[in-house]
Design an enzyme around this catalytic site. Sequence first.
Site, PDB file in Angstrom:
ATOM      1  N   ILE A  88       0.835  -1.200   0.000  1.00 49.24           N
ATOM      2  CA  ILE A  88       0.000   0.000   0.000  1.00 49.24           C
ATOM      3  C   ILE A  88       0.872   1.253   0.000  1.00 49.24           C
ATOM      4  CG2 ILE A  88      -1.942  -1.146   1.150  1.00 49.24           C
ATOM      5  CD1 ILE A  88      -1.027   0.244   3.758  1.00 49.24           C
ATOM      6  N   ASP A 128       0.923  -6.606   7.850  1.00 44.97           N
ATOM      7  CA  ASP A 128       2.235  -6.014   7.575  1.00 44.97           C
ATOM      8  C   ASP A 128       2.065  -4.626   6.976  1.00 44.97           C
ATOM      9  OD1 ASP A 128       4.796  -5.318   6.569  1.00 44.97           O
ATOM     10  OD2 ASP A 128       5.321  -7.438   6.383  1.00 44.97           O
ATOM     11  N   LEU A 130       4.080  -2.904   5.336  1.00 42.44           N
ATOM     12  CA  LEU A 130       4.672  -2.792   4.007  1.00 42.44           C
ATOM     13  C   LEU A 130       3.873  -3.562   2.955  1.00 42.44           C
ATOM     14  CD1 LEU A 130       8.501  -3.113   4.746  1.00 42.44           C
ATOM     15  CD2 LEU A 130       7.085  -1.056   4.591  1.00 42.44           C
ATOM     16  N   GLU A 131       2.852  -4.275   3.396  1.00 43.33           N
ATOM     17  CA  GLU A 131       2.034  -5.036   2.445  1.00 43.33           C
ATOM     18  C   GLU A 131       0.606  -4.485   2.422  1.00 43.33           C
ATOM     19  OE1 GLU A 131       2.797  -9.339   2.158  1.00 43.33           O
ATOM     20  OE2 GLU A 131       4.327  -9.038   3.702  1.00 43.33           O
ATOM     21  N   MET A 132      -0.284  -5.062   3.213  1.00 44.05           N
ATOM     22  CA  MET A 132      -1.677  -4.620   3.194  1.00 44.05           C
ATOM     23  C   MET A 132      -2.005  -3.606   4.285  1.00 44.05           C
ATOM     24  SD  MET A 132      -3.610  -8.169   2.253  1.00 44.05           S
ATOM     25  CE  MET A 132      -3.574  -8.837   0.579  1.00 44.05           C
TER      26      MET A 132
END
Length: 326
Positions: A88, A128, A130-132
């Site tokens: 994201i 996370d 850095l992810e979702m």
Amino acid sequence: MNRNFFKQLFILIISVYLVITIAIALASQKFEPITPLTPLPEESADKVKLGKKLFHETKLSKNNTIACVSCHNLHNGGVDGLQFSVGINGTIGRINAPTVFNSGYSIAQFWDARASSLEDQVFFPIHDDLEMGSNWKEVISKLSAVPDYVHSFKSIYKKEISRELIQDAIASFERSLVTLDSPFDLYLKGNDHAISVKAKKGYDLFKSYGCISCHHGRLVGGNMYEKMGLIKNYFDKDDIKKEDLGRFNVTGKENHKHEFKVPSLRNIELTAPYFHDGSSKTLANAVSVMGRFQLGRNIPEQDISLIVSFLKSLTGKLPASITTNK
């Protein structure tokens, strides 16, 4: 000569015939350290369909822009082809995304094996940053606002939407992602013409160099842990990152430093770049690096080319859950 003699002679002849017949039958079979992939136990078709929808659902992310499929492209070997995935708000990840294909057979999930099952795995990318960058409360709230999801969960599970059921549905879909009938599997099953002469020579080299010691079984890997840099220090550098520590980050055990789950080599020609750090852009380079750091061997280019031919024969067919609406 009495009848007893002829009887014993007859028994001897029959016994020899049976031994020869069995020996021929055994010799005709390929008893190899790699075995063909087979489907996992069949999941509920409705669960798989719901899991597939959730796998493509951007509502799992905080700003509704990232889905599981964003990092695990099902038409690109189950990966995104990047060194590190994009989450994201354009955030860049810290470790190379492994393929989702055949993951239901793996000993654990993630390079550092921090998730013991596909259900457990779902938790990590959702939370996370850095992810979702989301959480279960937000995800359940957004999905509960969609009538189709409410109906599907009630119809399939007879319950309201929950964390456990979301995990179960996505894991059910992921277990369906088995890539059957690769040329090499057909070869193992008896079709001697399923792979090329180069691939056969490459497989012999794969075994003789020692690659097979870690990459064996039905996944050609994925069933054990090993240090990266077993013979030669792969991490002989100043900028060692947390992700380079591997299982140590999960267990805290000194002997687990730089130890990772051995990746499956199924569909490996489709999943570049390679290794946890995504540092190797080509399959040939990856073979060369493995030779030096894991085997202590400088593999000649000609042999690398043959091994790559073998590795390409491990590419299987796309699962029906991807190619159809099942």
